[in-house]
Design an enzyme around this catalytic site. Structure first.
Site, mmCIF file in Angstrom:
data_model
loop_
_atom_site.group_PDB
_atom_site.id
_atom_site.type_symbol
_atom_site.label_atom_id
_atom_site.label_comp_id
_atom_site.label_asym_id
_atom_site.label_seq_id
_atom_site.Cartn_x
_atom_site.Cartn_y
_atom_site.Cartn_z
ATOM 1 N N CYS A 53 68.552 76.733 24.768
ATOM 2 C CA CYS A 53 67.948 76.460 26.084
ATOM 3 C C CYS A 53 66.495 75.990 25.946
ATOM 4 O O CYS A 53 65.647 76.710 25.412
ATOM 5 C CB CYS A 53 68.025 77.719 26.946
ATOM 6 S SG CYS A 53 66.996 77.669 28.431
ATOM 7 N N GLY A 54 66.209 74.791 26.454
ATOM 8 C CA GLY A 54 64.855 74.247 26.379
ATOM 9 C C GLY A 54 63.841 75.070 27.146
ATOM 10 O O GLY A 54 62.696 75.236 26.715
ATOM 11 N N HIS A 55 64.243 75.610 28.291
ATOM 12 C CA HIS A 55 63.327 76.426 29.099
ATOM 13 C C HIS A 55 62.957 77.706 28.348
ATOM 14 O O HIS A 55 61.821 78.174 28.426
ATOM 15 C CB HIS A 55 63.981 76.774 30.430
ATOM 16 C CG HIS A 55 64.431 75.573 31.203
ATOM 17 N ND1 HIS A 55 63.560 74.627 31.674
ATOM 18 C CD2 HIS A 55 65.668 75.146 31.567
ATOM 19 C CE1 HIS A 55 64.231 73.684 32.307
ATOM 20 N NE2 HIS A 55 65.512 73.973 32.252
ATOM 21 N N CYS A 56 63.930 78.279 27.639
ATOM 22 C CA CYS A 56 63.671 79.499 26.862
ATOM 23 C C CYS A 56 62.707 79.215 25.712
ATOM 24 O O CYS A 56 61.809 80.015 25.424
ATOM 25 C CB CYS A 56 64.982 80.066 26.319
ATOM 26 S SG CYS A 56 66.231 80.411 27.582
#
EC number: 5.3.4.1
Length: 508
Positions: A53-56
């Site tokens: 996950c890029g947001h993570c």
């Protein structure tokens, strides 16, 4: 005796083997040690993440920074993380449907953990946690304590009250309780009054940007204070990033004007300065946002507004109400005067919504499935002599890709029918006033009539299902658009390719 000692050592080793590890001051939790961590720590913030996950990934350094800050202070609050792709039982137990999901556990209570709702910078996390675990406003006994509070965060609010039991002070504390992501302090100390040039009761918002501080003026009520803070807590112009997104989209101001500007452009400073000058007239009314149009992470935001990198610098305005509406300036000049004029005309209701449309392909009607764009939608969909079945799709959508061969077969089935038309429209590049698309794919039927009827399809996405629907005149398989949206939201988290685009849809 030796056997007992060895047994104790073995048990201790087993306990230690199952104890949570630490990575950058963040506890690493699994199903096997989750309960132990809850029992050991009075306050525990847990991030459920996915490695892909890029947001993570963007959150990770700020999350670790917050964990280190709290640990260094000797706080009872600890931060932890769970790989939800490995610990699926924990993810299911706590209702994880997207990444990252962050939950706050108090005193080991697993029945009702609090959802984390603030920003994704270290200060936001620390401030939110301190507000959840301590008083709404910290008592400031001297100048050093006040200075420490002001220096600790980008934004801080201090109430100066000679009588901290006064009605005004109580209103201040109520306002402090209502805001999670800003630290509040309260003082009656005369030296602190003098330090910050106050000779009577007052409230001051301190910030590390723009004018540096704002003094509250007016009657001290909870509502007035909240309005004052809303107007002043964000910079005149805020850059859109992974970290600032929650502040931007979670705030009270729902009208946003966006400057798409590459940082590499030669007159970058001048254009940003013009934008900031215009912003001064609209504090609390319109949020001014700058987006680096060269940054890879922002390309889908550009796509959402129908912009290409080569078309930037550019300005767009959007209202984030129930139905999102976009607006485009009449002039492409990016002077402070032009931007100010555009904002005034918008607030006066003199600007029409901007609807995107691709150019009409020359062969739009040469295939069994007709191609619709904004420019020909009205003529085709609302043809009084035709029954038109339209798929509103997104090129990146996994569900749409799965549907494509079935939709093509449906087009083949009815290509020679005298009054049934099968069509499709790319809703990421085309918008129409008559139809609001909330999820992909959205399927709508426009029966032959003069009253502009629109019927939502919510049946099986099979060739037989579609044929039954059409042969029944739009009856068999009809349903509410809301039902379809719920279905898509239930399915989308399983589609990894949709993660970033879903985030854009949720934020915008």
């Amino acid at each position: 005796m030796l056997r007992r000692a060895l047994l104790c050592l073995a048990v201790a080793a087993l306990v230690r083997a199952d104890a949570p590890e630490e990575e950058d001051h963040v506890l690493v939790l699994r199903k096997s040690n989750f309960a132990e961590a809850l029992a050991a720590h009075k306050y525990l913030l847990v991030e459920f993440y996915a490695p892909w996950c890029g947001h993570c990934k963007a959150l990770a350094p700020e999350y670790a920074k917050a964990a280190g800050k709290l640990k260094a202070e000797g706080s009872e609050i600890r931060l932890a993380k769970v790989d939800a792709t490995e610990e699926s039982d924990l993810a299911q137990q706590y209702g994880v449907r997207g990444y990252p999901t962050i939950k706050f556990f108090r005193n080991g209570d697993t029945a009702s953990p609090k959802e984390y709702t603030a920003g994704r910078e270290a200060d936001d996390i620390v401030n939110w946690l301190k507000k959840r675990t301590g008083p709404a406003a910290t008592t400031l006994p001297d100048g050093a304590a006040a200075e420490s509070l002001v220096e600790s965060s980008e934004v801080a609010v201090i109430g100066f009250f000679k009588d901290v039991e006064s009605d005004s002070a109580k209103q201040f504390l109520q306002a402090a309780e209502a805001i999670d992501d800003i630290p509040f302090g309260i003082t009656s100390n005369s030296d602190v009054f003098s330090k910050y040039q106050l000779d009577k009761d007052g409230v001051v918002l301190f910030k590390k940007f723009d004018e540096g501080r704002n003094n509250f003026e007016g009657e001290v009520t909870k509502e007035n204070l909240l309005d004052f803070i809303k107007h002043n807590q964000l910079p005149l112009v805020i850059e859109f990033t992974e970290q600032t997104a929650p502040k931007i989209f979670g705030g009270e101001i729902k009208t946003h004007i966006l400057l798409f500007l590459p940082k590499s452009v030669s007159d970058y400073d001048g254009k940003l300065s013009n934008f900031k000058t215009a912003a001064e007239s609209f504090k609390g009314k319109i949020l001014f946002i700058f987006i680096d149009s060269d940054h890879t992470d922002n390309q889908r935001i550009l796509e959402f507004f129908g912009l290409k990198k080569e078309e930037c610098p550019a300005v767009r305005l959007i209202t984030l109400e129930e139905e999102m509406t976009k607006y485009k300036p009449e002039s492409e000049e990016l002077t402070a005067e032009r931007i100010t004029e555009f904002c005034h005309r918008f607030l006066e209701g003199k600007i029409k919504p901007h609807l995107m449309s691709q150019e009409l392909p020359e062969d739009w009607d040469k295939q069994p499935v007709k191609v619709l764009v904004g420019k020909n939608f009205e003529d085709v969909a609302f043809d009084e002599k035709k029954n038109v079945f339209v798929e509103f799709y997104a090129p990146w959508c996994g569900h749409c890709k799965q549907l494509a061969p079935i939709w093509d077969k449906l087009g083949e089935t009815y290509k020679d029918h005298e009054n049934i038309v099968i069509a499709k429209m790319d809703s990421t590049a085309n918008e129409v006033e008559a139809v609001k698309v909330h999820s992909f794919p959205t399927l709508k039927f426009f029966p032959a009539s003069a009253d502009r009827t629109v019927i939502d399809y919510n049946g099986e996405r099979t060739l037989d299902g579609f044929k039954k629907f059409l042969e029944s005149g739009g009856q068999d398989g009809a349903g509410d658009d809301d039902d379809l949206e719920d279905l898509e939201e239930a399915e989308e988290p399983d589609m990894e390719e949709d993660d970033d685009q879903k985030a854009v849809k949720d934020e915008l």
